[in-house]
Design an enzyme around this catalytic site. Structure first.
Site, mmCIF file in Angstrom:
data_model
loop_
_atom_site.group_PDB
_atom_site.id
_atom_site.type_symbol
_atom_site.label_atom_id
_atom_site.label_comp_id
_atom_site.label_asym_id
_atom_site.label_seq_id
_atom_site.Cartn_x
_atom_site.Cartn_y
_atom_site.Cartn_z
ATOM 1 N N SER A 139 -7.461 6.336 7.471
ATOM 2 C CA SER A 139 -7.575 6.264 6.006
ATOM 3 C C SER A 139 -9.007 5.931 5.642
ATOM 4 C CB SER A 139 -6.663 5.165 5.442
ATOM 5 O OG SER A 139 -6.918 4.993 4.059
ATOM 6 N N TYR A 152 -3.757 -3.499 5.646
ATOM 7 C CA TYR A 152 -3.826 -2.033 5.701
ATOM 8 C C TYR A 152 -5.226 -1.589 6.166
ATOM 9 C CZ TYR A 152 -3.202 2.858 4.362
ATOM 10 O OH TYR A 152 -3.116 4.234 4.383
ATOM 11 N N LYS A 156 -6.141 0.411 9.696
ATOM 12 C CA LYS A 156 -6.779 1.732 9.729
ATOM 13 C C LYS A 156 -8.147 1.667 10.410
ATOM 14 C CE LYS A 156 -3.441 4.080 7.811
ATOM 15 N NZ LYS A 156 -2.700 5.086 8.591
HETATM 16 N N1 LIG Z 1 -0.988 8.720 0.546
HETATM 17 C C1 LIG Z 1 -2.207 8.207 0.586
HETATM 18 O O1 LIG Z 1 -2.840 7.972 -0.443
HETATM 19 C C2 LIG Z 1 -2.866 7.929 1.919
HETATM 20 C C3 LIG Z 1 -4.252 7.689 1.936
HETATM 21 C C4 LIG Z 1 -4.881 7.456 3.156
HETATM 22 C C5 LIG Z 1 -4.157 7.482 4.329
HETATM 23 N N2 LIG Z 1 -2.813 7.721 4.282
HETATM 24 C C6 LIG Z 1 -2.119 7.751 5.575
HETATM 25 O O2 LIG Z 1 -1.584 9.047 5.761
HETATM 26 C C7 LIG Z 1 -0.422 8.994 6.612
HETATM 27 C C8 LIG Z 1 0.707 9.793 5.984
HETATM 28 O O3 LIG Z 1 1.041 9.168 4.760
HETATM 29 P P1 LIG Z 1 1.781 9.907 3.543
HETATM 30 O O4 LIG Z 1 0.948 9.657 2.346
HETATM 31 O O5 LIG Z 1 2.156 11.285 3.919
HETATM 32 O O6 LIG Z 1 3.056 8.929 3.410
HETATM 33 P P2 LIG Z 1 4.620 9.182 3.314
HETATM 34 O O7 LIG Z 1 5.174 7.832 2.958
HETATM 35 O O8 LIG Z 1 4.917 10.345 2.457
HETATM 36 O O9 LIG Z 1 5.026 9.539 4.817
HETATM 37 C C9 LIG Z 1 4.969 8.589 5.854
HETATM 38 C C10 LIG Z 1 6.098 8.890 6.833
HETATM 39 O O10 LIG Z 1 5.998 7.960 7.928
HETATM 40 C C11 LIG Z 1 7.312 7.595 8.301
HETATM 41 N N3 LIG Z 1 7.297 6.306 8.999
HETATM 42 C C12 LIG Z 1 7.003 5.080 8.501
HETATM 43 N N4 LIG Z 1 7.165 4.134 9.431
HETATM 44 C C13 LIG Z 1 7.563 4.772 10.566
HETATM 45 C C14 LIG Z 1 7.911 4.329 11.885
HETATM 46 N N5 LIG Z 1 7.875 3.033 12.207
HETATM 47 N N6 LIG Z 1 8.272 5.249 12.797
HETATM 48 C C15 LIG Z 1 8.312 6.573 12.485
HETATM 49 N N7 LIG Z 1 8.020 7.045 11.250
HETATM 50 C C16 LIG Z 1 7.644 6.157 10.304
HETATM 51 C C17 LIG Z 1 8.054 7.499 6.961
HETATM 52 O O11 LIG Z 1 9.464 7.534 7.130
HETATM 53 C C18 LIG Z 1 7.497 8.696 6.214
HETATM 54 O O12 LIG Z 1 8.292 9.849 6.395
HETATM 55 C C19 LIG Z 1 -0.132 7.504 6.812
HETATM 56 O O13 LIG Z 1 -0.631 7.080 8.062
HETATM 57 C C20 LIG Z 1 -0.907 6.855 5.678
HETATM 58 O O14 LIG Z 1 -1.247 5.507 5.967
HETATM 59 C C21 LIG Z 1 -2.145 7.958 3.118
#
Ligand SMILES: NC(=O)c1ccc[n+]([C@@H]2O[C@H](COP(=O)([O-])OP(=O)(O)OC[C@H]3O[C@@H](n4cnc5c(N)ncnc54)[C@H](O)[C@@H]3O)[C@@H](O)[C@H]2O)c1
Length: 252
Positions: A139, A152, A156
């Site tokens: 992230s 968080y 990251k």
């Molecule tokens: N959305 C944002 O703004 C953002 C920004 C920067 C980074 N990220 C990172 O991007 C990645 C994807 O996030 P997203 O936005 O698609 O989120 P999302 O919540 O849509 O998807 C995350 C998925 O991870 C799964 N998950 C959570 N804990 C788990 C576990 N212990 N075992 C297996 N699966 C698990 C959830 O069930 C979910 O389906 C994450 O690592 C997040 O930290 C997101």
């Protein structure tokens, strides 16, 4: 077809960016294991994709479940070319003195320890084949802090440094390891960074997140999937230890 004949495991494949990656990778010729703690969501993504996909329910913080995930993929596919550590959990603002130890541990476990666990079980297989690609979804919060997001940000930051440590260790085996830093993205996770009801979520999404992106819009899950596709394909065959910001300029 950038991933013809390749196989991939994508964690967090039941939602947001992981779901977009699973769909794109399959469209580019890969067979995909959609892995998620939410088994129903993983199943739904796999069904949408069709015969090129399978669903695996897994908690990526659990050693034996991770081992089982790798074994299941190997039984179904015969080999694993690509592993994307994409599953993650967010946190909303909390002053450091009020952060519960449980939340600290869970955030670090899902967002960072899971990368160690998946490597522990997939690397021996990749070493044997003398090839492999690992991509970690970190992230922009891993390099640019926000107040109250300490756990968080730390998780990251750990994911980014672990990416580099693995890249240098595994380069002699032709295993590439890279990371993507998404900026604020239009997925179900975004609202979970915000404390408060719907009105507050709408206000902060615009005022905090959209306004922090110089290019002026939230990142789309497809933007992250495209970056992952590049890093996992042979187009990036000499790219390792790299961290690609896909953040509309937020990290500048
Ligand atoms: N959305 C944002 O703004 C953002 C920004 C920067 C980074 N990220 C990172 O991007 C990645 C994807 O996030 P997203 O936005 O698609 O989120 P999302 O919540 O849509 O998807 C995350 C998925 O991870 C799964 N998950 C959570 N804990 C788990 C576990 N212990 N075992 C297996 N699966 C698990 C959830 O069930 C979910 O389906 C994450 O690592 C997040 O930290 C997101």
């Amino acid at each position: 077809m950038l991933l013809k004949e390749k196989t991939a495991i994508i964690t967090g494949g039941g939602s947001g960016m992981g779901r977009a990656m699973a769909r794109l990778f399959a469209a580019e010729g890969a067979r995909v294991a959609v892995a998620d703690i939410n088994g129903e969501a993983a199943e739904k993504t796999a069904q949408e994709i069709g015969s090129r996909a399978m669903a695996i329910q897994v908690n990526i913080t659990d050693d034996s479940q991770v081992r089982h995930m790798i074994e299941q993929a190997l039984i179904s596919f015969g080999h694993i070319n690509i592993l994307v550590n994409n599953a993650g959990v967010p946190m909303s603002f909390v002053p450091i003195e009020e952060l519960e130890e449980d939340q600290w541990t869970r955030t670090l476990d899902v967002n960072a320890k899971s990368i160690y666990l998946t490597a522990k079980y997939v690397v021996p297989h990749m070493k044997k084949r003398g090839q492999g690609v690992i991509v970690n979804t970190a992230s922009i919060a891993g390099i640019r802090a926000r107040p109250g997001l300490h756990a968080y940000c730390a998780s990251k930051g750990a994911a980014i440094m672990l990416t580099k440590a693995l890249a240098i260790e595994l380069a002699p085996y032709k295993i590439r390891v890279n990371a993507i830093n998404p900026g604020p993205a239009d997925t179900p996770m975004l609202s979970k960074f915000i404390n408060g009801g719907q009105a507050q979520i709408e206000k902060d999404t615009k005022e905090v997140f959209v306004n922090s992106v110089p290019l002026g819009t939230l990142i789309h899950p497809g933007d992250i999937a495209s970056a992952a596709l590049y890093l996992c394909s042979d187009m990036a065959r000499m790219v390792t230890g790299e961290v690609l910001n896909v953040d509309g300029g937020r990290g500048i």
